[in-house]
Design an enzyme around this catalytic site. Structure first.
Site, PDB file in Angstrom:
ATOM      1  N   GLU A 409       0.813  -1.214   0.000  1.00 38.31           N
ATOM      2  CA  GLU A 409       0.000   0.000   0.000  1.00 38.31           C
ATOM      3  C   GLU A 409       0.850   1.269   0.000  1.00 38.31           C
ATOM      4  O   GLU A 409       0.509   2.264  -0.651  1.00 38.31           O
ATOM      5  CB  GLU A 409      -0.953   0.002   1.190  1.00 38.31           C
ATOM      6  N   GLN A 431      -7.121  -1.799  -1.631  1.00 41.76           N
ATOM      7  CA  GLN A 431      -8.222  -2.740  -1.814  1.00 41.76           C
ATOM      8  C   GLN A 431      -9.386  -2.548  -0.846  1.00 41.76           C
ATOM      9  O   GLN A 431     -10.543  -2.670  -1.227  1.00 41.76           O
ATOM     10  CB  GLN A 431      -7.679  -4.163  -1.714  1.00 41.76           C
ATOM     11  N   PHE A 432      -9.099  -2.251   0.401  1.00 41.31           N
ATOM     12  CA  PHE A 432     -10.132  -1.964   1.400  1.00 41.31           C
ATOM     13  C   PHE A 432      -9.633  -0.831   2.290  1.00 41.31           C
ATOM     14  O   PHE A 432      -8.430  -0.693   2.526  1.00 41.31           O
ATOM     15  CB  PHE A 432     -10.430  -3.190   2.275  1.00 41.31           C
ATOM     16  N   ALA A 433     -10.565  -0.052   2.805  1.00 41.80           N
ATOM     17  CA  ALA A 433     -10.202   1.071   3.666  1.00 41.80           C
ATOM     18  C   ALA A 433      -9.355   0.626   4.850  1.00 41.80           C
ATOM     19  O   ALA A 433      -8.444   1.336   5.289  1.00 41.80           O
ATOM     20  CB  ALA A 433     -11.467   1.769   4.171  1.00 41.80           C
ATOM     21  N   ASP A 434      -9.644  -0.557   5.377  1.00 44.59           N
ATOM     22  CA  ASP A 434      -8.929  -1.057   6.554  1.00 44.59           C
ATOM     23  C   ASP A 434      -7.443  -1.262   6.280  1.00 44.59           C
ATOM     24  O   ASP A 434      -6.647  -1.374   7.204  1.00 44.59           O
ATOM     25  CB  ASP A 434      -9.539  -2.378   7.010  1.00 44.59           C
ATOM     26  N   ILE A 436      -5.520   0.824   4.370  1.00 42.25           N
ATOM     27  CA  ILE A 436      -4.862   2.047   3.919  1.00 42.25           C
ATOM     28  C   ILE A 436      -3.754   2.488   4.873  1.00 42.25           C
ATOM     29  O   ILE A 436      -2.874   3.263   4.500  1.00 42.25           O
ATOM     30  CB  ILE A 436      -5.878   3.193   3.744  1.00 42.25           C
ATOM     31  N   PRO A 438      -0.929   1.269   6.119  1.00 39.16           N
ATOM     32  CA  PRO A 438       0.476   1.238   5.686  1.00 39.16           C
ATOM     33  C   PRO A 438       0.823   2.355   4.702  1.00 39.16           C
ATOM     34  O   PRO A 438       1.996   2.701   4.550  1.00 39.16           O
ATOM     35  CB  PRO A 438       0.603  -0.137   5.017  1.00 39.16           C
ATOM     36  N   HIS A 478     -12.690  -5.502   6.626  1.00 38.49           N
ATOM     37  CA  HIS A 478     -13.189  -5.189   5.279  1.00 38.49           C
ATOM     38  C   HIS A 478     -14.409  -4.278   5.329  1.00 38.49           C
ATOM     39  O   HIS A 478     -15.170  -4.207   4.367  1.00 38.49           O
ATOM     40  CB  HIS A 478     -13.557  -6.482   4.530  1.00 38.49           C
TER      41      HIS A 478
END
Length: 688
Positions: A409, A431-434, A436, A438, A478
Site C-alpha cells: 500500500e 483494496q479496502f479502507a482497513d 490504507i 500502511p 473489510h
C-alpha cells in the site's frame, strides 16, 4: 571523464561545503533552524552531483548539501533555505535546510524531499517507474540529454534508512520491473546515536542480495577518485541497460548528526579521531599535489571558495523574511474544474450501477489520456478488482497501463508522486479502507505536503480509490470507515459519492484536478444490494459529464409550507447515510431535507449552512464511529456558524464507538446507524 580540472573543481566544492558547515557552526544564533551538513560525506556526494545531467532526477537526503553544490546549486541558494528566507528557491521559507526541489530544466529534477528517513525511496522509484512507462509508450514527456542520453534517477539515503520497510518496497519494485534507478547509500555507521551494531544485521551491500536483478556496487566514499569511478559505472549501467543499481559507500561522519543533536552528546574522542582519519578533504588535497598542481594554485582555490561562502552568507542574512500573508499559499494547485458540465441524465441512457459508473469513467479517461495509468492490488487482467471495479480495463489498454502490484500500500500511494512529477496521471487503488494505514505515511508525509513545501512546484496529481463501509457481514478488516483519518491530513481532497451519476462526474473531476484526491466508494452501494439503496443506480451521464469537487446536493427536499411552520429537519450526510436518511424520511412526509455532501473536502459549507438556517433543526449522520469523528467536528462548525438560527442543539448520529465492525450481522447492525435510529432522532428534534 575524470581529469585534472575535475579534481580541482571537486576540491573547490569540497572546501566550499566545509566552509559552509564551519560558517553555520560559528553563527549558531543566526543559523537557528535545525540543519545537517555533509562533513565526511563530501567525496561521494560531489562525485554523484558532478555527473548528473539536467535530464536526470535526484532525491538527496537532508545531509546532501555537497551533492547539491556539485549539481549546480549555489551556496547562496542553499543558505536562503538554511535561514528560511522569502527567496528560498526550494520552499519559500517553509522547510529545512537541504530539503530541496527543482524543476527549472537546467539542473537535475528534484521532487519534494522530507525529513522522514527512507521515505524518499518510494516516490523516487516512482520517477523511475514513470520514465520506463513513458519510454515504453513513446510519450512526449521526456527530454534526452545533449548527446541523446537517457534520463536516470538517483535516490540518496543513509544506511540506517535501509532498515525501513518502505525502502524494501521500493527495492522490490525496482528489481521486479528493472527500473533505471541508482540507490546511493551513504554508510557512516551511525543512525543518530545508535551505532551500526545496534540497528542492522548487515549493511546495504549485503542487504541487496535479497533483491534479484539489483546490481550492487560498493566503494570507499571518502576517496573521491574511487567514488567518481563507481558513480560513473553505475550511471552508465542505468543509463544504457535501464536497470537498477545499489551503491554502498562507506563514509566517515565528521560533523554533528544535526545542529540539534551534536556529536559530543553521543560520541567519544576515540570514535571521532577514528572517523577523522578518513576525512576526504586532505585525501583529495594530496591527490591534487600528486596530479601536478602547485601549492599556490590549491591555496587560491581555497581562498576563492572561502570568499564565496562569506559573501553568500552575508547576502543571505540580509535577505528578506517571508511575508506572513503567504503562509496559506500553495496548499493546493488551482483547478479548472469549477462548474458542472455535460448531460447528467441523457434521454437515451439507461440506469447503471455505481461500480459500473466508476469503471466507465476510468475507461473514458484512459481512451482520451495515454498519460493515465491504473495500478493496485488485483486490478489487473485476471480479476479486474475484487469488486470487478476495473474489469476489462487491462484487456482494453494493456498490461503496461493497467496492472497488479504486490501487497504494498505504501508503494501504491507513494509512487504516484514520482509519476505525477513527470506529467503522468496515476489512478491507484487500496483494496479496502482497513488496509490504507500502511500507506498513511506516504500520504501524509509525502503526497499531502508536496505542493505546499515545494511552494507550488510539485502538486501530486493522483486519484486514490478506496472501497469503504460495512454491510452483509464484511467483518472487522473489510468494513471500515476512514474519512476522519483522511480529513486530518491537510493537503488532500476527499470525495464520497453516493450514486452512479455522482460517481462518474466526481471521478472525472478527480482525474482532472491537479491535486491528490481520495475517492471513498461505499462497497455496499456498488451494486445496490443493500435494502433501500436502489436509488444509487442512476441514468448514466454523458461522456463529457463532470461534477466539481466541493459541491453538495439536496438529495430530498422538504415542503415549503412545513418549513414555514418550523416543522422540518435537515439531515447532513453522505454515502450510505443518504439512504438511511431518505428511508427514515418516509415516516415524516415533507418534513425532511437531506443534504448529500458528495465531497468531504473541500466542503460545501454554503449549502450546509443555508439548509441549517432554513430549518433550524439538524442531524449530522455518519457511518463512522461517532466520537471524535468528522461528523462531530462538522456539528461544532454548524453550531458556531448558525447559532442564531438553531432551534435545538445539533444532533449527531453515528456508529457505536467500537474498535472494529463485528462480522456477525446482528452485531454489525447493532453497531451501525439504521433507519429506525435516524427516525427516533428526527422525532426527538421535531418534539422541540
Amino acid at each position: 571523464m575524470l581529469t585534472k580540472d575535475t579534481l580541482m573543481h571537486a576540491y573547490k566544492l569540497m572546501v566550499t561545503a566545509k566552509a559552509m558547515s564551519d560558517t553555520y557552526e560559528a553563527n549558531r544564533q543566526v543559523c537557528k533552524y535545525v540543519h545537517a551538513c555533509a562533513r565526511g560525506h563530501e567525496a561521494i556526494q560531489i562525485a554523484a552531483g558532478m555527473q548528473l545531467l539536467s535530464v536526470d532526477w535526484v532525491s538527496p537526503y537532508y545531509r546532501d548539501d555537497s551533492m547539491m553544490l556539485a549539481a549546480g546549486f549555489s551556496a547562496y541558494e542553499l543558505m536562503l533555505q538554511l535561514l528560511a528566507k522569502k527567496d528560498d528557491p526550494f520552499s519559500a521559507g517553509r522547510s529545512y535546510y537541504c530539503h530541496t526541489n527543482n524543476k527549472d530544466g537546467q539542473r537535475p529534477g528534484i521532487i519534494h524531499q522530507s525529513s522522514a528517513t527512507g521515505m524518499q525511496a518510494i516516490p523516487t522509484t516512482g520517477i523511475a517507474q514513470g520514465i520506463q512507462y513513458i519510454e515504453q509508450q513513446n510519450l512526449a514527456l521526456l527530454k534526452a540529454g545533449e548527446n541523446g542520453e537517457n534520463p536516470v534517477v538517483i535516490c540518496s539515503m543513509g544506511d540506517g534508512s535501509i532498515t525501513e520497510g518502505e525502502v524494501s518496497e521500493a527495492l522490490q519494485f525496482a528489481s521486479l520491473k528493472q527500473l533505471p534507478i541508482i540507490y546511493l547509500v551513504q554508510d557512516n555507521q551511525w543512525s543518530i546515536s545508535a551505532s551500526a551494531e545496534e540497528f542492522r544485521a548487515g549493511n546495504a551491500y549485503e542487504f541487496a542480495d535479497g533483491f534479484k536483478g539489483l546490481k550492487k556496487m560498493q566503494c570507499d566514499g571518502s576517496d573521491f577518485i574511487r567514488s567518481y569511478e563507481t558513480i560513473s559505472q553505475a550511471i552508465t549501467y542505468a543509463r544504457q541497460e535501464r536497470k537498477p543499481v545499489l551503491i554502498h559507500a562507506k563514509v566517515p561522519l565528521l560533523g554533528h548528526h544535526t545542529s540539534g543533536v551534536r556529536k559530543e552528546f553521543y560520541r567519544n574522542r576515540e570514535d571521532l579521531l577514528k572517523h577523522g582519519l578518513y576525512d576526504p578533504m586532505p585525501k583529495l588535497r594530496l591527490m591534487l599535489a600528486g596530479a601536478g598542481f602547485e601549492e599556490h594554485a590549491i591555496n587560491e582555490t581555497e581562498a576563492a571558495a572561502l570568499r564565496e561562502v562569506n559573501e553568500s552568507f552575508e547576502k543571505a542574512m540580509a535577505a528578506a523574511e517571508p511575508d506572513v500573508k503567504s503562509v496559506e499559499e500553495n496548499i493546493f494547485a488551482p483547478t479548472n474544474i469549477k462548474e458542472e458540465k455535460g448531460i447528467r441524465s441523457p434521454k437515451a441512457s439507461e440506469k447503471i450501477l455505481m461500480v459500473d459508473a466508476a469503471l466507465h469513467a476510468i475507461e473514458e479517461i484512459m481512451e482520451q489520456h495515454p498519460e493515465a495509468i491504473l495500478y493496485g492490488q488485483d486490478v489487473g487482467r485476471r480479476l479486474g478488482g475484487v469488486f470487478r471495479e476495473t474489469a476489462t480495463l487491462a484487456d482494453k489498454f494493456g498490461d503496461a497501463r493497467v496492472f497488479n502490484t504486490a501487497i504494498q500500500e505504501a508503494y501504491i500511494v507513494g509512487s504516484t508522486i514520482g509519476m505525477s512529477a513527470l506529467g503522468l496521471k496515476p489512478i491507484v487503488e487500496v483494496q479496502f479502507a482497513d488496509y490504507i494505514f500502511p500507506a498513511i505515511n506516504q500520504l501524509a508525509t509525502e503526497v499531502a505536503k508536496s505542493n505546499y513545501l515545494t511552494n507550488g512546484k510539485f502538486p501530486v496529481q493522483m486519484v486514490l480509490r478506496v472501497p469503504v463501509g460495512a454491510y452483509g457481514g464484511g467483518g472487522p478488516y473489510h468494513s471500515g470507515s476512514i474519512e476522519s483519518t483522511l480529513l486530518s491530513i491537510k493537503g488532500i481532497k476527499v470525495a464520497y459519492p453516493s450514486n452512479a451519476a455522482d460517481m462518474k462526474g466526481i471521478m472525472k473531476a478527480a482525474f482532472y484536478d491537479p491535486n491528490p484526491v481520495v475517492m471513498l466508494e461505499h462497497k455496499g452501494l456498488y451494486w445496490s444490494k443493500v435494502e433501500g439503496t436502489d436509488e444509487a443506480k442512476t441514468i448514466e451521464p454523458s461522456k463529457d459529464y463532470i461534477l466539481p469537487l466541493g459541491k453538495g446536493a439536496v438529495a430530498l427536499q422538504a415542503d415549503a409550507a412545513k418549513i414555514k411552520k418550523g416543522e422540518t429537519v435537515t439531515i447532513i450526510t453522505y454515502g450510505m447515510g443518504v439512504y438511511w436518511a431518505k428511508n427514515a424520511a418516509k415516516k415524516f412526509p415533507g418534513q425532511i431535507e437531506v443534504i448529500d455532501l458528495r465531497t468531504l473536502y473541500p466542503l460545501d459549507e454554503e449549502l450546509i449552512f443555508g439548509s441549517v438556517n432554513k430549518h433550524g433543526k439538524v442531524i449530522v449522520l455518519t457511518e463512522e464511529q461517532q466520537n471524535n469523528s468528522f461528523a462531530e467536528a462538522l456539528s461544532l462548525r454548524i453550531s458556531n456558524n448558525c447559532y442564531h438560527f438553531l432551534d435545538a442543539k445539533v444532533e449527531v448520529v453515528g456508529a457505536l464507538n467500537l474498535p472494529a465492525v463485528p462480522i456477525n450481522m446482528a452485531l454489525e447492525k447493532a453497531m451501525l446507524p439504521t433507519v429506525e435510529k435516524v427516525q427516533n432522532r428526527i422525532a426527538k428534534l421535531l418534539a422541540y
